[in-house]
Design a protein around this motif. Sequence first.
Motif, short mmCIF file in Angstrom:
data_model
loop_
_atom_site.label_atom_id
_atom_site.label_comp_id
_atom_site.label_asym_id
_atom_site.label_seq_id
_atom_site.Cartn_x
_atom_site.Cartn_y
_atom_site.Cartn_z
N ALA A 14 44.27 45.31 43.64
CA ALA A 14 43.25 45.15 44.52
C ALA A 14 43.26 46.22 45.62
CB ALA A 14 43.17 43.73 45.05
N LYS A 18 39.70 50.37 44.35
CA LYS A 18 38.65 51.13 45.03
C LYS A 18 38.76 52.61 44.89
CE LYS A 18 35.41 50.92 48.85
NZ LYS A 18 35.16 50.17 50.27
N ASP A 37 41.16 44.45 33.08
CA ASP A 37 42.02 43.75 34.06
C ASP A 37 42.95 42.82 33.04
OD1 ASP A 37 42.79 42.28 36.48
OD2 ASP A 37 41.70 40.54 35.53
N ASP A 43 41.76 40.32 43.75
CA ASP A 43 40.45 40.50 43.19
C ASP A 43 40.18 41.98 42.90
OD1 ASP A 43 39.59 38.33 44.63
OD2 ASP A 43 39.37 39.23 46.56
N ALA A 45 39.39 42.83 39.65
CA ALA A 45 38.38 42.90 38.79
C ALA A 45 37.04 42.93 39.60
CB ALA A 45 38.28 41.73 37.65
N LYS A 46 36.85 42.06 40.51
CA LYS A 46 35.75 41.87 41.49
C LYS A 46 35.39 43.48 42.14
CE LYS A 46 33.78 39.51 45.72
NZ LYS A 46 34.05 38.72 46.60
N ILE A 47 36.36 43.91 42.65
CA ILE A 47 36.35 45.31 43.38
C ILE A 47 35.82 46.10 42.70
CG2 ILE A 47 37.61 46.97 44.94
CD1 ILE A 47 39.46 44.51 45.72
N ARG A 49 34.28 46.10 39.76
CA ARG A 49 32.85 45.83 39.37
C ARG A 49 31.90 46.37 40.73
NH1 ARG A 49 33.65 40.92 38.06
NH2 ARG A 49 34.16 41.49 35.84
N GLU A 50 32.17 46.04 41.80
CA GLU A 50 31.49 46.33 42.75
C GLU A 50 31.53 47.90 42.91
OE1 GLU A 50 33.16 44.51 46.05
OE2 GLU A 50 32.26 42.45 45.61
#
Length: 307
Positions: A14, A18, A37, A43, A45-47, A49-50
């Motif tokens: 994480a 990015k 992932d 986070d 995967a979340k980052i 995707r964003e």
Amino acid sequence: MDKIAVLVPCFNEAKTIKKVINDYQKYLPDAVIYVYDNNSSDDTAKIAREEGAIVRHEYQQGKGNVIRRMFREIDAEAYIMVDGDDTYPAEFAEEMVNKILERKVDMVVGDRLSSTYFTENKRLFHNFGNSIVRKTINMLFKSDIKDIMTGYRAFSYQFVKTFPVLSKGFEIETEMSIHAVDKNMLVENVIITYRDRPEGSESKLNTYSDGFKVLRTIIRLYRDYQPLHYFSIISAILVVIAAIFFVPILIGFAKTRLVQKIPTLIVCGFVVLAAIVSFFSGLILQTIQTKNKQDFELELQKLNERK
């Protein structure tokens, strides 16, 4: 089929994912970025995707398992594989991809060891281990790969779709290198700069346990890809052992005309038989290996026709 696919295997990255995605979006704007992932607890995967990456999941733990899933699911003319820890600069990706697309290279190796790796990497045993693995593989397989364990590579479509992934963990890079050499694929090196992980980002590589797995993988692949050499070495060792114990018996017989230590003589005979069996096992397996190489070339032709 994608023209260029960037493959990023991730486990708890994480802090860096990015920047990795943004860098490859900058230097390879036409590429599709895939983040796989591997059971991250942060986070990652979340980052990802964003930031616009395609995020998928592999639930079997281990880098080798992740790469197996990537290679099965993604079709592209050229692939870039890079770790999600921001240790490999994206500015070298275009040169690596061009070798795949224009020069028809099968695998491009991002060579850290010829530039900044030994000064940037503060883990002494990692440096020592990389040097040992490189020298061992280049000696055993008569190759000239500059960095065996780098996680920064580019691949052709035919390499990805014909590479049998057997390793589950970090020994996957070693397996890739040996497979490419054994199958007479075109491998080239690109010298890259390497930077150590940023503060707060931790390596998932265990120096000792993963190092042992890599060495075990080298031995296994040497047996599988060079069986005649492997079993000839075992045969020679057995012959030497038998000779060491047999020579005193022979000297004693020459002096006394009596065979002393008959049990030792019998054991020597069985050891020599084991040496003979080992040698002929290598011959048989070498014939099978040659046939496998012929079948592999035919499979490459079929793959190119389907493509």
